[in-house]
Design an enzyme around this catalytic site. Sequence first.
Site, short mmCIF file in Angstrom:
data_model
loop_
_atom_site.label_atom_id
_atom_site.label_comp_id
_atom_site.label_asym_id
_atom_site.label_seq_id
_atom_site.Cartn_x
_atom_site.Cartn_y
_atom_site.Cartn_z
CG HIS A 18 -2.02 -1.09 1.27
ND1 HIS A 18 -1.97 -2.08 2.30
CD2 HIS A 18 -2.87 -1.32 0.45
CE1 HIS A 18 -2.94 -2.67 2.22
NE2 HIS A 18 -3.63 -2.47 1.01
CE LYS A 42 -13.14 -12.98 2.49
NZ LYS A 42 -11.86 -12.40 2.09
NE ARG A 91 -2.69 -7.05 -4.58
CZ ARG A 91 -3.65 -7.17 -3.70
NH1 ARG A 91 -2.91 -7.29 -2.56
NH2 ARG A 91 -4.77 -7.15 -3.79
CB SER A 129 -4.05 -6.79 4.04
OG SER A 129 -3.52 -5.69 3.76
P1 ADP Z 1 -9.73 -3.95 -0.77
O1 ADP Z 1 -9.90 -4.91 0.33
O2 ADP Z 1 -10.45 -3.03 -1.25
O3 ADP Z 1 -9.14 -4.93 -1.93
P2 ADP Z 1 -6.91 -3.46 0.15
O4 ADP Z 1 -6.84 -2.82 1.32
O5 ADP Z 1 -6.62 -4.86 0.20
O6 ADP Z 1 -8.34 -3.33 -0.47
O7 ADP Z 1 -6.12 -2.71 -0.85
C1 ADP Z 1 -6.48 -1.21 -1.42
C2 ADP Z 1 -6.05 -1.39 -2.77
O8 ADP Z 1 -4.52 -1.52 -2.74
C3 ADP Z 1 -6.27 -2.20 -3.74
O9 ADP Z 1 -6.45 -1.73 -4.99
C4 ADP Z 1 -5.27 -3.36 -3.82
O10 ADP Z 1 -5.36 -4.15 -5.03
C5 ADP Z 1 -4.21 -2.59 -3.62
N1 ADP Z 1 -3.00 -3.17 -3.01
C6 ADP Z 1 -3.08 -4.01 -1.93
N2 ADP Z 1 -1.70 -4.52 -1.52
C7 ADP Z 1 -1.09 -4.15 -2.77
C8 ADP Z 1 0.31 -4.57 -3.10
N3 ADP Z 1 1.14 -5.28 -2.41
N4 ADP Z 1 0.70 -3.82 -4.16
C9 ADP Z 1 -0.11 -2.88 -4.91
N5 ADP Z 1 -1.43 -2.75 -4.59
C10 ADP Z 1 -2.03 -3.24 -3.56
#
Ligand code: ADP
Length: 161
Positions: A18, A42, A91, A129
Amino acid sequence: MKKVVVYPGSFDPVTYGHLDIIKRALKISDKVVVAVAHNMDKKPLFDVSERVRLLKKALKGSERVEVDDFDGLVVDYVKRKKASVVIRGLRMISDFEYEFQMALTNRKLASDIETIFMMPSESYSYLSSKLIKEAAFLGANLKGFVPPFVQKAIRKKVRKG
Ligand code: ADP
């Protein structure tokens, strides 16, 4: 006029992936609003206030970044922030289908809002995450995936079960 972009997500919890995307988003904007979503399918490991607190700590000193939380539709929140761009991270190809659907749905809901996808450094391109949480419950060392204080916060949750 200042270019404000909104980076929405669950951030449960924030990872180096992030933070990598936020750094890239700052290159193409004047201000990045990191928006932590209340409505998740979730049950999250961290509640919204904890997720916001961890993000704020990770982004301390980044003057052009605001961390906020929001409820409801992303497009409505983007309008409230007087922004017109949503940032999302991509990703693997596996992210594509969901992100594509969401971007097109958001466009249907608000045609003046654009979604920009950014790719992280390849070293974070497998990081999520969800994976971090699973690894933590199995006893993994999270160094290199999340900031040390996030690792500490996860460990505390793991201990509580
Ligand atoms: P969501 O639960 O909405 O997918 P996340 O908090 O997991 O949200 O992620 C928010 C955004 O950040 C999403 O667009 C996700 O694809 C991106 N993201 C999460 N981890 C990474 C990473 N390691 N590299 C690039 N983008 C990421």
